[in-house]
Motif scaffolding. Structure first.
Motif, PDB file in Angstrom:
ATOM      1  N   GLN A   1      -7.360   0.688   0.768  1.00 49.51           N
ATOM      2  CA  GLN A   1      -7.430   0.173  -0.602  1.00 49.51           C
ATOM      3  C   GLN A   1      -8.699  -0.638  -0.771  1.00 49.51           C
ATOM      4  O   GLN A   1      -9.201  -1.258   0.164  1.00 49.51           O
ATOM      5  CB  GLN A   1      -6.211  -0.699  -0.927  1.00 49.51           C
TER       6      GLN A   1
ATOM      7  N   PRO B   1     -10.998   4.473  -0.658  1.00 53.37           N
ATOM      8  CA  PRO B   1      -9.717   4.994  -0.157  1.00 53.37           C
ATOM      9  C   PRO B   1      -9.714   6.514  -0.080  1.00 53.37           C
ATOM     10  O   PRO B   1     -10.283   7.201  -0.932  1.00 53.37           O
ATOM     11  CB  PRO B   1      -8.708   4.482  -1.185  1.00 53.37           C
TER      12      PRO B   1
ATOM     13  N   THR C   1       0.421   4.313   0.374  1.00 53.04           N
ATOM     14  CA  THR C   1       0.175   5.383   1.330  1.00 53.04           C
ATOM     15  C   THR C   1       0.883   5.117   2.642  1.00 53.04           C
ATOM     16  O   THR C   1       1.489   5.996   3.229  1.00 53.04           O
ATOM     17  CB  THR C   1      -1.344   5.525   1.566  1.00 53.04           C
TER      18      THR C   1
ATOM     19  N   ASN D   1       0.856  -1.166   0.000  1.00 53.21           N
ATOM     20  CA  ASN D   1       0.000   0.000   0.000  1.00 53.21           C
ATOM     21  C   ASN D   1       0.898   1.223   0.000  1.00 53.21           C
ATOM     22  O   ASN D   1       1.639   1.445   0.944  1.00 53.21           O
ATOM     23  CB  ASN D   1      -0.891  -0.009   1.249  1.00 53.21           C
TER      24      ASN D   1
ATOM     25  N   THR E   1      -9.197  -5.797  -0.190  1.00 53.40           N
ATOM     26  CA  THR E   1      -9.605  -4.567   0.482  1.00 53.40           C
ATOM     27  C   THR E   1      -8.834  -4.455   1.788  1.00 53.40           C
ATOM     28  O   THR E   1      -8.685  -5.436   2.517  1.00 53.40           O
ATOM     29  CB  THR E   1     -11.117  -4.599   0.776  1.00 53.40           C
TER      30      THR E   1
ATOM     31  N   ASN F   1      -7.024  -8.461  -5.635  1.00 57.29           N
ATOM     32  CA  ASN F   1      -7.568  -7.108  -5.471  1.00 57.29           C
ATOM     33  C   ASN F   1      -8.199  -6.996  -4.086  1.00 57.29           C
ATOM     34  O   ASN F   1      -9.392  -6.767  -3.932  1.00 57.29           O
ATOM     35  CB  ASN F   1      -8.614  -6.816  -6.550  1.00 57.29           C
TER      36      ASN F   1
END
Length: 306
Positions: free
Chosen positions: A61, A78, A7, A5, A103, A101
């Motif tokens: 995400q 997000p 971020t 991720n 979360t 994909n």
């Protein structure tokens, strides 16, 4: 191969490490709070969560559909946060989660004592509030778009919880948690003003200033002019604006001009120079730089893409 991720620098767990594919939970316990990281790797519906303390959740995400307070579900994406009161049941759907994909979100449960102590201190030291009577959280504004300041402190707190190894970890986390609560109230204040400034403009000084700014974006502003309209000294006006909303008056004006410029460009039919003038930019190069810094594209690229 792990997926990061970007971020927060967190990595997805390998499938072999997962205890469950739905809301796999990793917990970091700190003084006054508990940081939970949830990952979901398959589609699911009506997953229920509840915490005994107030919880700040933030999407990192993927996509959820969140159901709260017996109201219709809303998309949770997000860059957004949701404040959930103690013992409130969150009902969550994961319409798009898959192994490749997943979360990912956090749930930061904060003790009642930490919340009360932080806001009591703020109410003692900064009691001259303008927008609201007291410091505190307003659960009427529970679904928020994160401001830059709020995102930065959330990301910093995650790094402290996950990666900090020093013996001072709990003290460091305590300071960060206090800042997080401050940024959260400022984000709520901005959200509240965005939704209510018209109806509040005749009885609240900050709402009056926000209304004036929005109605006159193409005009030049001076701090002295705005302070006069707020019936404050220049220093008091700047300090009050920054304390209650989390940014300076000029930064607020810049953000409003950029938002309106994006709106005009998305409509089509305007040249970039026209839009710059319509929202109060006197310099096209400065407009281009500010727009790209905020939205990742130049005004022309944004306009061409629409």
């Amino acid at each position: 191969m792990t997926q990061n991720n970007f971020t927060t620098g967190l990595s997805w767990r390998r499938p072999s490490d997962l205890k469950t594919l739905v809301e796999n939970r990793t917990t970091y316990t700190l003084d006054s709070c508990e940081l939970n990281i949830f990952e979901t790797h398959q589609k699911a519906a009506d997953v229920k969560l509840r915490f005994g303390d107030l919880v700040l959740t933030t999407m990192l995400q993927g996509k959820k559909v969140m159901h709260l307070f017996d109201k219709p579900g809303f998309d949770y994406l997000p860059g957004e946060s949701v404040i959930v009161p103690p013992n409130e049941v969150m009902k969550i759907d994961f319409p798009e989660a898959e192994l490749d994909n997943p979360t990912q979100c956090i749930a930061l449960s904060i003790s009642k004592e930490m919340i009360e102590n932080t806001f009591n201190l703020l109410n003692e030291r900064f009691s001259d509030r303008v927008l609201t009577e007291k410091w505190g959280l307003d659960l009427s504004y529970f679904h928020l778009i994160n401001t830059q300041d709020l995102s930065e402190i959330i990301n910093r707190f995650i790094r402290i919880g996950v990666k900090e190894r020093s013996k001072e970890k709990d003290l460091i986390a305590s300071f960060a948690l206090k800042e997080l609560l401050i940024r959260l109230t400022q984000t709520q204040a901005r959200d509240m003003l965005e939704k209510t400034y018209k109806e509040l403009s005749s009885k609240n000084r900050l709402a009056h200033i926000v209304d004036f700014i929005k109605e006159n974006l193409s005009e030049d502003f001076t701090i002295e002019q705005l302070a006069g309209k707020a019936c404050m000294s220049k220093a008091h006006f700047i300090r009050t604006f920054k304390t209650e909303l989390g940014l300076t008056p000029m930064d607020f004006i810049l953000n409003e001009r950029l938002k309106m410029a994006r709106h005009y460009l998305s409509m089509g039919g305007f040249q970039v120079q026209e839009v710059a003038a319509m929202v109060g930019f006197k310099s096209s190069p400065y407009f281009n730089r500010a727009f790209k810094r905020s939205f990742g594209k130049t005004p022309k690229s944004f306009s061409d893409g629409n």
